[in-house]
Scaffold this motif. Sequence first.
Motif, PDB file in Angstrom:
ATOM      1  N   MET A  84      -9.069   9.802  17.788  1.00 39.62           N
ATOM      2  CA  MET A  84      -7.950   9.934  16.852  1.00 39.62           C
ATOM      3  C   MET A  84      -6.931  10.878  17.463  1.00 39.62           C
ATOM      4  O   MET A  84      -7.283  11.898  18.024  1.00 39.62           O
ATOM      5  CB  MET A  84      -8.424  10.484  15.505  1.00 39.62           C
ATOM      6  CG  MET A  84      -9.356   9.565  14.764  1.00 39.62           C
ATOM      7  SD  MET A  84      -9.826  10.221  13.180  1.00 39.62           S
ATOM      8  CE  MET A  84      -8.436   9.719  12.216  1.00 39.62           C
ATOM      9  N   ILE A  89      -2.805  12.258  11.873  1.00 39.53           N
ATOM     10  CA  ILE A  89      -3.980  11.991  11.042  1.00 39.53           C
ATOM     11  C   ILE A  89      -3.490  11.947   9.605  1.00 39.53           C
ATOM     12  O   ILE A  89      -2.815  12.860   9.126  1.00 39.53           O
ATOM     13  CB  ILE A  89      -5.068  13.063  11.219  1.00 39.53           C
ATOM     14  CG1 ILE A  89      -5.575  13.060  12.647  1.00 39.53           C
ATOM     15  CG2 ILE A  89      -6.215  12.817  10.250  1.00 39.53           C
ATOM     16  CD1 ILE A  89      -6.604  14.111  12.947  1.00 39.53           C
ATOM     17  N   PHE A  90      -3.832  10.842   8.934  1.00 38.55           N
ATOM     18  CA  PHE A  90      -3.408  10.652   7.552  1.00 38.55           C
ATOM     19  C   PHE A  90      -4.611  10.759   6.628  1.00 38.55           C
ATOM     20  O   PHE A  90      -5.673  10.229   6.925  1.00 38.55           O
ATOM     21  CB  PHE A  90      -2.756   9.276   7.388  1.00 38.55           C
ATOM     22  CG  PHE A  90      -1.522   9.104   8.237  1.00 38.55           C
ATOM     23  CD1 PHE A  90      -0.308   9.592   7.798  1.00 38.55           C
ATOM     24  CD2 PHE A  90      -1.583   8.450   9.455  1.00 38.55           C
ATOM     25  CE1 PHE A  90       0.830   9.426   8.566  1.00 38.55           C
ATOM     26  CE2 PHE A  90      -0.452   8.292  10.233  1.00 38.55           C
ATOM     27  CZ  PHE A  90       0.759   8.784   9.789  1.00 38.55           C
ATOM     28  N   LYS A  91      -4.399  11.423   5.520  1.00 33.40           N
ATOM     29  CA  LYS A  91      -5.435  11.538   4.496  1.00 33.40           C
ATOM     30  C   LYS A  91      -5.012  10.631   3.355  1.00 33.40           C
ATOM     31  O   LYS A  91      -3.996  10.869   2.711  1.00 33.40           O
ATOM     32  CB  LYS A  91      -5.568  12.982   4.019  1.00 33.40           C
ATOM     33  CG  LYS A  91      -6.573  13.172   2.920  1.00 33.40           C
ATOM     34  CD  LYS A  91      -6.623  14.640   2.508  1.00 33.40           C
ATOM     35  CE  LYS A  91      -7.541  14.836   1.326  1.00 33.40           C
ATOM     36  NZ  LYS A  91      -7.565  16.226   0.878  1.00 33.40           N
ATOM     37  N   CYS A  92      -5.809   9.591   3.135  1.00 28.94           N
ATOM     38  CA  CYS A  92      -5.453   8.610   2.118  1.00 28.94           C
ATOM     39  C   CYS A  92      -6.570   8.504   1.093  1.00 28.94           C
ATOM     40  O   CYS A  92      -7.735   8.709   1.407  1.00 28.94           O
ATOM     41  CB  CYS A  92      -5.243   7.231   2.759  1.00 28.94           C
ATOM     42  SG  CYS A  92      -4.034   7.253   4.083  1.00 28.94           S
ATOM     43  N   GLU A  93      -6.186   8.140  -0.111  1.00 27.75           N
ATOM     44  CA  GLU A  93      -7.174   7.898  -1.160  1.00 27.75           C
ATOM     45  C   GLU A  93      -7.133   6.413  -1.492  1.00 27.75           C
ATOM     46  O   GLU A  93      -6.130   5.901  -1.986  1.00 27.75           O
ATOM     47  CB  GLU A  93      -6.873   8.731  -2.398  1.00 27.75           C
ATOM     48  CG  GLU A  93      -7.951   8.626  -3.431  1.00 27.75           C
ATOM     49  CD  GLU A  93      -7.748   9.605  -4.571  1.00 27.75           C
ATOM     50  OE1 GLU A  93      -8.287   9.322  -5.655  1.00 27.75           O
ATOM     51  OE2 GLU A  93      -7.069  10.622  -4.394  1.00 27.75           O
ATOM     52  N   VAL A  98     -11.632   9.386  -0.451  1.00 33.15           N
ATOM     53  CA  VAL A  98     -10.702   9.997   0.495  1.00 33.15           C
ATOM     54  C   VAL A  98     -11.060   9.494   1.886  1.00 33.15           C
ATOM     55  O   VAL A  98     -12.215   9.546   2.309  1.00 33.15           O
ATOM     56  CB  VAL A  98     -10.789  11.539   0.434  1.00 33.15           C
ATOM     57  CG1 VAL A  98      -9.906  12.171   1.486  1.00 33.15           C
ATOM     58  CG2 VAL A  98     -10.414  12.022  -0.947  1.00 33.15           C
ATOM     59  N   PHE A 100      -9.754   9.470   6.081  1.00 36.53           N
ATOM     60  CA  PHE A 100      -8.890  10.018   7.126  1.00 36.53           C
ATOM     61  C   PHE A 100      -8.695   8.926   8.167  1.00 36.53           C
ATOM     62  O   PHE A 100      -9.648   8.290   8.601  1.00 36.53           O
ATOM     63  CB  PHE A 100      -9.527  11.254   7.770  1.00 36.53           C
ATOM     64  CG  PHE A 100      -9.642  12.411   6.826  1.00 36.53           C
ATOM     65  CD1 PHE A 100      -8.575  13.273   6.644  1.00 36.53           C
ATOM     66  CD2 PHE A 100     -10.807  12.646   6.116  1.00 36.53           C
ATOM     67  CE1 PHE A 100      -8.671  14.341   5.782  1.00 36.53           C
ATOM     68  CE2 PHE A 100     -10.908  13.718   5.260  1.00 36.53           C
ATOM     69  CZ  PHE A 100      -9.840  14.565   5.078  1.00 36.53           C
ATOM     70  N   SER A 101      -7.447   8.718   8.576  1.00 35.02           N
ATOM     71  CA  SER A 101      -7.148   7.649   9.525  1.00 35.02           C
ATOM     72  C   SER A 101      -5.927   8.021  10.330  1.00 35.02           C
ATOM     73  O   SER A 101      -5.168   8.922   9.963  1.00 35.02           O
ATOM     74  CB  SER A 101      -6.917   6.339   8.774  1.00 35.02           C
ATOM     75  OG  SER A 101      -6.550   5.327   9.676  1.00 35.02           O
ATOM     76  N   GLU A 102      -5.719   7.305  11.430  1.00 36.31           N
ATOM     77  CA  GLU A 102      -4.512   7.518  12.213  1.00 36.31           C
ATOM     78  C   GLU A 102      -3.441   6.491  11.838  1.00 36.31           C
ATOM     79  O   GLU A 102      -2.378   6.458  12.433  1.00 36.31           O
ATOM     80  CB  GLU A 102      -4.806   7.496  13.711  1.00 36.31           C
ATOM     81  CG  GLU A 102      -5.439   6.233  14.204  1.00 36.31           C
ATOM     82  CD  GLU A 102      -5.837   6.303  15.678  1.00 36.31           C
ATOM     83  OE1 GLU A 102      -6.132   5.259  16.213  1.00 36.31           O
ATOM     84  OE2 GLU A 102      -5.864   7.391  16.256  1.00 36.31           O
ATOM     85  N   CYS A 105      -1.130   5.302   5.131  1.00 35.60           N
ATOM     86  CA  CYS A 105      -1.912   4.933   3.951  1.00 35.60           C
ATOM     87  C   CYS A 105      -1.603   3.514   3.478  1.00 35.60           C
ATOM     88  O   CYS A 105      -2.498   2.777   3.069  1.00 35.60           O
ATOM     89  CB  CYS A 105      -1.658   5.920   2.818  1.00 35.60           C
ATOM     90  SG  CYS A 105      -2.277   7.570   3.180  1.00 35.60           S
TER      91      CYS A 105
END
Length: 115
Positions: A84, A89-93, A98, A100-102, A105
């Motif tokens: 990553m 780094i994106f924190k999405c719900e 929750v 975490f992804s690159e 969202c």
Amino acid sequence: MSSKLQPTKHATSAPGDRLYDLSLRILMGVVSVGLVASVAFLTYRWLVPPRAPEVAVPVVEVGVKPAQASTPVPAAPPKAEVLMNPGKIFKCEVDGRVIFSEQACNAIAAKKGAR
């Protein structure tokens, strides 16, 4: 007036006093014997030092292990790949969880909706 000492008669010793005197003499004898024995033992140890222990270790000859004829397989070089990107780094719900992804969202939500 003359100062002559008159001999006085001593009262006979009570049995308790004789028993006390006897017990003190027995105790003094036991302590004396222990002291003499300790001094004798320490003198003996000082004059005759202890011998070094004789340790008999068996000597066993081990043969040489023969070399194997097969060729070794070279190890794969480690990959220097970053899983990553630390700057993105994106924190999405998604669905109440929750993640975490690159990826952004909305891209993750679109993938979830396509399934």
